[in-house]
Design a protein around this motif. Structure first.
Motif, PDB file in Angstrom:
ATOM      1  N   LEU A  40      51.856  21.510  35.418  1.00  0.00           N
ATOM      2  CA  LEU A  40      51.583  22.922  35.200  1.00  0.00           C
ATOM      3  C   LEU A  40      51.441  23.252  33.727  1.00  0.00           C
ATOM      4  N   VAL A  41      50.493  24.149  33.420  1.00  0.00           N
ATOM      5  CA  VAL A  41      50.276  24.622  32.057  1.00  0.00           C
ATOM      6  C   VAL A  41      50.007  26.122  32.138  1.00  0.00           C
ATOM      7  N   GLU A  42      50.573  26.877  31.205  1.00  0.00           N
ATOM      8  CA  GLU A  42      50.326  28.313  31.133  1.00  0.00           C
ATOM      9  C   GLU A  42      49.474  28.598  29.900  1.00  0.00           C
ATOM     10  N   THR A  43      48.341  29.271  30.101  1.00  0.00           N
ATOM     11  CA  THR A  43      47.463  29.578  28.966  1.00  0.00           C
ATOM     12  C   THR A  43      47.512  31.052  28.586  1.00  0.00           C
ATOM     13  N   SER A  44      48.014  31.883  29.494  1.00  0.00           N
ATOM     14  CA  SER A  44      48.151  33.312  29.206  1.00  0.00           C
ATOM     15  C   SER A  44      49.251  33.890  30.083  1.00  0.00           C
ATOM     16  N   ARG A  45      49.698  35.075  29.710  1.00  0.00           N
ATOM     17  CA  ARG A  45      50.679  35.800  30.530  1.00  0.00           C
ATOM     18  C   ARG A  45      50.128  37.173  30.838  1.00  0.00           C
ATOM     19  N   GLY A  46      50.453  37.631  32.024  1.00  0.00           N
ATOM     20  CA  GLY A  46      49.927  38.909  32.457  1.00  0.00           C
ATOM     21  C   GLY A  46      48.564  38.717  33.096  1.00  0.00           C
ATOM     22  N   CYS A  47      47.871  39.796  33.279  1.00  0.00           N
ATOM     23  CA  CYS A  47      46.540  39.763  33.874  1.00  0.00           C
ATOM     24  C   CYS A  47      45.655  40.716  33.087  1.00  0.00           C
ATOM     25  N   TRP A  48      44.580  40.203  32.531  1.00  0.00           N
ATOM     26  CA  TRP A  48      43.705  41.043  31.723  1.00  0.00           C
ATOM     27  C   TRP A  48      43.091  42.172  32.557  1.00  0.00           C
ATOM     28  N   TRP A  49      42.840  41.934  33.835  1.00  0.00           N
ATOM     29  CA  TRP A  49      42.288  42.976  34.687  1.00  0.00           C
ATOM     30  C   TRP A  49      43.342  44.056  34.938  1.00  0.00           C
ATOM     31  N   ALA A  50      44.576  43.644  35.194  1.00  0.00           N
ATOM     32  CA  ALA A  50      45.659  44.599  35.478  1.00  0.00           C
ATOM     33  C   ALA A  50      45.981  45.463  34.268  1.00  0.00           C
ATOM     34  N   GLU A  51      45.769  44.929  33.080  1.00  0.00           N
ATOM     35  CA  GLU A  51      46.026  45.713  31.876  1.00  0.00           C
ATOM     36  C   GLU A  51      45.102  46.939  31.824  1.00  0.00           C
ATOM     37  N   ARG A  52      43.895  46.793  32.367  1.00  0.00           N
ATOM     38  CA  ARG A  52      42.934  47.906  32.377  1.00  0.00           C
ATOM     39  C   ARG A  52      43.095  48.782  33.610  1.00  0.00           C
ATOM     40  N   GLY A  53      43.488  48.197  34.713  1.00  0.00           N
ATOM     41  CA  GLY A  53      43.634  48.918  35.980  1.00  0.00           C
ATOM     42  C   GLY A  53      43.870  47.909  37.081  1.00  0.00           C
ATOM     43  N   PRO A  54      45.106  47.708  37.507  1.00  0.00           N
ATOM     44  CA  PRO A  54      45.416  46.612  38.425  1.00  0.00           C
ATOM     45  C   PRO A  54      44.851  46.817  39.828  1.00  0.00           C
ATOM     46  N   CYS A  55      44.703  45.708  40.533  1.00  0.00           N
ATOM     47  CA  CYS A  55      44.413  45.793  41.958  1.00  0.00           C
ATOM     48  C   CYS A  55      45.578  46.565  42.578  1.00  0.00           C
ATOM     49  N   ARG A  56      45.307  47.385  43.547  1.00  0.00           N
ATOM     50  CA  ARG A  56      46.329  48.301  44.065  1.00  0.00           C
ATOM     51  C   ARG A  56      47.493  47.596  44.747  1.00  0.00           C
ATOM     52  N   PHE A  57      47.304  46.359  45.189  1.00  0.00           N
ATOM     53  CA  PHE A  57      48.389  45.649  45.862  1.00  0.00           C
ATOM     54  C   PHE A  57      49.225  44.808  44.902  1.00  0.00           C
ATOM     55  N   CYS A  58      48.837  44.769  43.636  1.00  0.00           N
ATOM     56  CA  CYS A  58      49.477  43.871  42.675  1.00  0.00           C
ATOM     57  C   CYS A  58      50.933  44.266  42.426  1.00  0.00           C
ATOM     58  N   GLY A  59      51.791  43.273  42.510  1.00  0.00           N
ATOM     59  CA  GLY A  59      53.198  43.468  42.184  1.00  0.00           C
ATOM     60  C   GLY A  59      53.624  42.525  41.076  1.00  0.00           C
ATOM     61  N   LEU A  60      52.657  41.935  40.401  1.00  0.00           N
ATOM     62  CA  LEU A  60      52.956  40.966  39.351  1.00  0.00           C
ATOM     63  C   LEU A  60      53.200  41.641  38.009  1.00  0.00           C
ATOM     64  N   ASN A  61      53.982  41.004  37.182  1.00  0.00           N
ATOM     65  CA  ASN A  61      54.115  41.322  35.759  1.00  0.00           C
ATOM     66  C   ASN A  61      54.892  42.585  35.426  1.00  0.00           C
ATOM     67  N   GLY A  62      55.537  43.197  36.387  1.00  0.00           N
ATOM     68  CA  GLY A  62      56.367  44.349  36.078  1.00  0.00           C
ATOM     69  C   GLY A  62      55.554  45.560  35.661  1.00  0.00           C
ATOM     70  N   PRO A  63      56.228  46.571  35.165  1.00  0.00           N
ATOM     71  CA  PRO A  63      55.544  47.841  34.875  1.00  0.00           C
ATOM     72  C   PRO A  63      54.691  47.821  33.608  1.00  0.00           C
ATOM     73  N   THR A  64      54.926  46.888  32.694  1.00  0.00           N
ATOM     74  CA  THR A  64      54.188  46.941  31.429  1.00  0.00           C
ATOM     75  C   THR A  64      52.773  46.411  31.536  1.00  0.00           C
ATOM     76  N   ARG A  65      52.571  45.384  32.352  1.00  0.00           N
ATOM     77  CA  ARG A  65      51.258  44.765  32.541  1.00  0.00           C
ATOM     78  C   ARG A  65      50.600  44.319  31.237  1.00  0.00           C
ATOM     79  N   ARG A  66      51.398  44.032  30.254  1.00  0.00           N
ATOM     80  CA  ARG A  66      50.859  43.589  28.968  1.00  0.00           C
ATOM     81  C   ARG A  66      50.274  42.186  29.101  1.00  0.00           C
ATOM     82  N   PHE A  67      49.065  42.003  28.597  1.00  0.00           N
ATOM     83  CA  PHE A  67      48.388  40.716  28.670  1.00  0.00           C
ATOM     84  C   PHE A  67      48.358  40.061  27.296  1.00  0.00           C
ATOM     85  N   ARG A  68      48.616  38.759  27.254  1.00  0.00           N
ATOM     86  CA  ARG A  68      48.468  38.004  26.012  1.00  0.00           C
ATOM     87  C   ARG A  68      48.010  36.588  26.361  1.00  0.00           C
TER      88      ARG A  68
END
Length: 193
Positions: free
Chosen positions: A25-53
């Motif tokens: 396993l390798v991690e290249t980013s955290r969060g979701c770049w799409w969720a930072e702009r407006g998440p899919c309505r069912f998304c429960g990932l990444n907590g309330p901040t949705r900060r992407f890096r």
């Protein structure tokens, strides 16, 4: 860079039994770049901040190559929610020119461009796209930002360019109608999985 040396030592010492080399396993980013702009309505990932890096393309390439060479493995799995546009633009072309010695697996938002799909094929990648539905009405309810036609075209292009795909259909979404699934039932037999 993930250090799997203790893990490989344990495998050599007979801890655990594996019929094939492990997936690393390798991690290249955290969060979701799409969720930072407006998440899919069912998304429960990444907590309330949705900060992407995300890591730089050079760092990602170095980490992927290091992990793939660190010991016996059957696959390098990028564990990001979805790979970033920066990965698709800066890393994937280089992996297509010089693939890893093992297959690569990652999650991506459809639709990828035809060029990105070709590059994924040349890189020996398998993809899990966030398709979730083949109904325009349900996709709108989900806030996916794609259409059923785009999803089917994505699947066809992946098949044409040798990209393995595993995907999910979600159902039971608030506001959906039986008719949405009746239309999908006529479409699904025409799609080779």
């Amino acid at each position: 860079v993930p250090d799997y040396s203790d893990y490989f030592t344990a495998l050599r010492d007979g801890v655990g039994s594996h019929s094939r080399p492990p997936q690393l396993l390798v991690e290249t980013s955290r969060g979701c770049w799409w969720a930072e702009r407006g998440p899919c309505r069912f998304c429960g990932l990444n907590g309330p901040t949705r900060r992407f890096r995300t890591k730089s393309p050079a760092r990602v390439l170095a980490e992927l190559r290091s992990v793939a060479a660190s010991g016996p493995c059957s696959l390098v799995d990028i564990v990001d929610n979805v790979v970033s546009p920066r990965f698709l633009a800066g890393v994937l072309p280089q992996l297509a020119d010089r693939p890893l010695p093992v297959p690569l697996y990652f999650q991506a938002r459809p639709p990828l461009t035809l060029r990105q799909i070709r590059l994924a094929g040349a890189a020996g990648a398998r993809i899990q796209p966030g398709i979730e539905s083949l109904s325009d009405a349900v996709l709108r309810l989900m806030g996916k930002g794609t259409s059923a036609l785009e999803n089917v075209m994505f699947l066809r292009r992946c098949r044409e360019h040798g990209v393995g795909v595993s995907w999910n259909l979600m159902y039971g979404f608030p506001g959906e109608a039986d008719a949405d699934y009746e239309r999908m039932l006529t479409l699904l037999p025409a799609i080779r999985h």
